[in-house]
Design a protein around this motif. Structure first.
Motif, PDB file in Angstrom:
ATOM      1  N   ARG A   1      -0.174  -6.179 -15.732  1.00 13.29           N
ATOM      2  CA  ARG A   1      -0.613  -6.045 -17.122  1.00 13.29           C
ATOM      3  C   ARG A   1      -2.139  -6.113 -17.226  1.00 13.29           C
ATOM      4  N   ARG A   2      -2.770  -6.964 -16.440  1.00 14.73           N
ATOM      5  CA  ARG A   2      -4.233  -7.058 -16.469  1.00 14.73           C
ATOM      6  C   ARG A   2      -4.870  -5.781 -15.909  1.00 14.73           C
ATOM      7  N   LEU A   3      -4.299  -5.252 -14.828  1.00 15.27           N
ATOM      8  CA  LEU A   3      -4.842  -4.025 -14.256  1.00 15.27           C
ATOM      9  C   LEU A   3      -4.620  -2.842 -15.190  1.00 15.27           C
ATOM     10  N   ALA A   4      -3.464  -2.778 -15.814  1.00 14.83           N
ATOM     11  CA  ALA A   4      -3.142  -1.668 -16.708  1.00 14.83           C
ATOM     12  C   ALA A   4      -4.016  -1.657 -17.957  1.00 14.83           C
ATOM     13  N   ALA A   5      -4.674  -2.769 -18.257  1.00 11.49           N
ATOM     14  CA  ALA A   5      -5.567  -2.808 -19.415  1.00 11.49           C
ATOM     15  C   ALA A   5      -6.780  -1.911 -19.229  1.00 11.49           C
TER      16      ALA A   5
ATOM     17  N   LEU B   1      -3.681   0.344  -2.512  1.00 12.08           N
ATOM     18  CA  LEU B   1      -2.521  -0.174  -1.789  1.00 12.08           C
ATOM     19  C   LEU B   1      -2.708  -1.672  -1.623  1.00 12.08           C
ATOM     20  N   ILE B   2      -2.082  -2.434  -2.513  1.00 12.18           N
ATOM     21  CA  ILE B   2      -2.248  -3.887  -2.524  1.00 12.18           C
ATOM     22  C   ILE B   2      -0.892  -4.558  -2.710  1.00 12.18           C
ATOM     23  N   ARG B   3      -0.889  -5.869  -2.456  1.00  7.99           N
ATOM     24  CA  ARG B   3       0.256  -6.705  -2.784  1.00  7.99           C
ATOM     25  C   ARG B   3      -0.115  -7.632  -3.946  1.00  7.99           C
ATOM     26  N   SER B   4       0.879  -8.356  -4.426  1.00  4.26           N
ATOM     27  CA  SER B   4       0.703  -9.137  -5.660  1.00  4.26           C
ATOM     28  C   SER B   4      -0.515 -10.052  -5.618  1.00  4.26           C
ATOM     29  N   HIS B   5      -0.763 -10.698  -4.484  1.00  7.49           N
ATOM     30  CA  HIS B   5      -1.858 -11.671  -4.420  1.00  7.49           C
ATOM     31  C   HIS B   5      -3.226 -10.999  -4.417  1.00  7.49           C
ATOM     32  N   GLN B   6      -3.263  -9.682  -4.299  1.00  2.86           N
ATOM     33  CA  GLN B   6      -4.534  -8.964  -4.249  1.00  2.86           C
ATOM     34  C   GLN B   6      -4.906  -8.316  -5.584  1.00  2.86           C
TER      35      GLN B   6
ATOM     36  N   ASP C   1       4.075 -13.550 -11.269  1.00  3.25           N
ATOM     37  CA  ASP C   1       2.688 -13.313 -10.873  1.00  3.25           C
ATOM     38  C   ASP C   1       2.392 -11.821 -10.798  1.00  3.25           C
ATOM     39  N   TRP C   2       3.327 -11.073 -10.249  1.00  4.85           N
ATOM     40  CA  TRP C   2       3.147  -9.615 -10.173  1.00  4.85           C
ATOM     41  C   TRP C   2       2.981  -9.028 -11.571  1.00  4.85           C
ATOM     42  N   GLU C   3       3.830  -9.438 -12.517  1.00  4.76           N
ATOM     43  CA  GLU C   3       3.749  -8.893 -13.872  1.00  4.76           C
ATOM     44  C   GLU C   3       2.402  -9.198 -14.518  1.00  4.76           C
TER      45      GLU C   3
ATOM     46  N   ASP D   1      -0.607   2.241  -5.951  1.00  2.00           N
ATOM     47  CA  ASP D   1       0.508   2.682  -5.124  1.00  2.00           C
ATOM     48  C   ASP D   1       1.655   1.678  -5.178  1.00  2.00           C
ATOM     49  N   HIS D   2       2.866   2.206  -5.256  1.00  2.00           N
ATOM     50  CA  HIS D   2       4.085   1.392  -5.155  1.00  2.00           C
ATOM     51  C   HIS D   2       4.092   0.245  -6.161  1.00  2.00           C
ATOM     52  N   ALA D   3       3.440   0.477  -7.302  1.00  2.00           N
ATOM     53  CA  ALA D   3       3.423  -0.503  -8.394  1.00  2.00           C
ATOM     54  C   ALA D   3       2.928  -1.878  -7.951  1.00  2.00           C
ATOM     55  N   GLY D   4       2.102  -1.898  -6.904  1.00  2.84           N
ATOM     56  CA  GLY D   4       1.590  -3.173  -6.429  1.00  2.84           C
ATOM     57  C   GLY D   4       2.609  -3.986  -5.650  1.00  2.84           C
ATOM     58  N   LYS D   5       3.655  -3.330  -5.177  1.00  2.00           N
ATOM     59  CA  LYS D   5       4.673  -3.958  -4.312  1.00  2.00           C
ATOM     60  C   LYS D   5       5.259  -5.242  -4.916  1.00  2.00           C
ATOM     61  N   PRO D   6       5.972  -5.122  -6.022  1.00  2.00           N
ATOM     62  CA  PRO D   6       6.587  -6.312  -6.628  1.00  2.00           C
ATOM     63  C   PRO D   6       7.623  -6.931  -5.691  1.00  2.00           C
ATOM     64  N   PRO D   7       7.685  -8.252  -5.612  1.00  2.00           N
ATOM     65  CA  PRO D   7       8.631  -8.927  -4.709  1.00  2.00           C
ATOM     66  C   PRO D   7      10.041  -8.929  -5.290  1.00  2.00           C
ATOM     67  N   ILE D   8      10.661  -7.768  -5.318  1.00  2.00           N
ATOM     68  CA  ILE D   8      11.965  -7.611  -5.963  1.00  2.00           C
ATOM     69  C   ILE D   8      13.036  -8.426  -5.263  1.00  2.00           C
ATOM     70  N   ALA D   9      13.020  -8.445  -3.940  1.00  2.00           N
ATOM     71  CA  ALA D   9      14.054  -9.162  -3.197  1.00  2.00           C
ATOM     72  C   ALA D   9      14.038 -10.654  -3.505  1.00  2.00           C
ATOM     73  N   ARG D  10      12.857 -11.195  -3.781  1.00  2.00           N
ATOM     74  CA  ARG D  10      12.752 -12.631  -4.091  1.00  2.00           C
ATOM     75  C   ARG D  10      13.077 -12.924  -5.558  1.00  2.00           C
TER      76      ARG D  10
END
Length: 300
Positions: free
Chosen positions: A195-199, A151-156, A189-191, A175-184
């Motif tokens: 991609r690095r984690l999914a490797a 359970l992390i956010r983009s900067h983590q 950065d999230w992408e 969890d929650h795809a890393g909480k992408p900042p969709i509203a902004r």
């Protein structure tokens, strides 16, 4: 029931505020959630099928840093056939983590503990997942055949990526795809982090919690689609799993609206890909028993 009928909700919560308070609900905007939510309420809410499938099994996930809450969730799984697995909590930094996990896994209810989670998104230490005491705890998790929910956010993302590098044998799910900042509408950065984690092949990802990262009142499927396309390209359908994040999703439309959105996102997928996202990935990761839920009968 054939596999084609199975639908797994890989991420939901329950709570009884009369028994166990949820302090996080005191935050502004959470007023609709300040009541009790049970697995029976989930049955009533989750009435829409996805690709012809109705809800048959779920994974209930911890909300607070409480071993007693985890025991409550295990007892629920033991008594309610809808709940096939529990993601609980234990203090990963504790020298006694192994004993705590072993104790949680005892008895008939203990067999439903399939993963643990910590609220890393609330930790200010940018290296929390890399601390020696936490890593020792995560090794204890893996040694017991359990997974770990991230359970992390983009900067983590950097600390999650380092964790995946250091412990390649520990099954991880984002969890929650890393909480992408969709509203902004600022996903760059999230992408990169996704991609690095999914490797790392031991990592799976929950397609959940996205609507509450969008504008709660105005979001449409077109706001969610760019995130879906990144996840599909990065992980592939065989490493994605549907989750509702109910009842939190009530803040932005509810279970049925999210189900309709997921069905629309899956429109271009094959039958095998749809099976993976809606049932197969979660069933494998959390070792779900497909015969348990109501003797194979959809819940609603």
């Amino acid at each position: 029931m054939s596999d084609a009928q199975i639908l797994v909700d890989a991420h939901h919560h329950v709570w009884n505020l009369d028994v166990r308070p949820q302090p996080w609900l005191d935050e502004p905007g959470h007023e609709p959630l300040r009541r009790n939510f049970s697995s029976h309420a989930l049955r009533s809410a989750a009435t829409r099928p996805i690709a012809g499938r109705r809800l048959t099994s779920t994974v209930v996930v911890q909300c607070i840093t409480s071993v007693p809450e985890t025991r409550d969730l295990l007892a629920l799984a033991d008594s309610d056939p809808l709940v096939g697995a529990v993601v609980g909590w234990a203090d990963l930094a504790s020298p006694a983590i192994g004993d705590v996990l072993d104790d949680l896994r005892t008895g008939s209810a203990g067999r439903y503990l399939r993963a643990v989670r910590h609220i890393v998104q609330g930790e200010s230490d940018p290296h929390w997942l890399g601390r020696p005491d936490v890593e020792r705890g995560l090794r204890a998790v893996g040694e017991r055949g359990l997974g770990y929910d991230l359970l992390i956010r983009s900067h983590q993302f950097p600390q999650a990526i380092r964790l995946a590098e250091r412990l390649p044998g520990l099954p991880l799910v984002l969890d929650h795809a890393g909480k992408p900042p969709i509203a902004r509408q600022d996903l760059a950065d999230w992408e990169r982090g996704v991609r690095r984690l999914a490797a790392h092949p031991q990592v799976r990802c929950k397609v959940s919690g996205l609507v509450t990262e969008a504008d709660h009142e105005k979001w449409t499927v077109d706001d969610i689609r760019p995130v879906w396309e990144v996840l599909l390209a990065a992980f592939g359908p065989d490493r994605l799993m549907f989750g509702s994040d109910w009842p939190v999703c009530v803040l932005a439309g509810g279970w049925n609206r999210w189900a309709a959105t997921v069905e629309e996102l899956l429109a271009g997928c094959s039958a095998a890909e749809t099976e993976a996202v809606l049932a197969g990935t979660a069933s494998t990761f959390y070792r779900l028993d497909p015969t348990r839920s109501k003797e194979g009968t959809p819940c609603c």
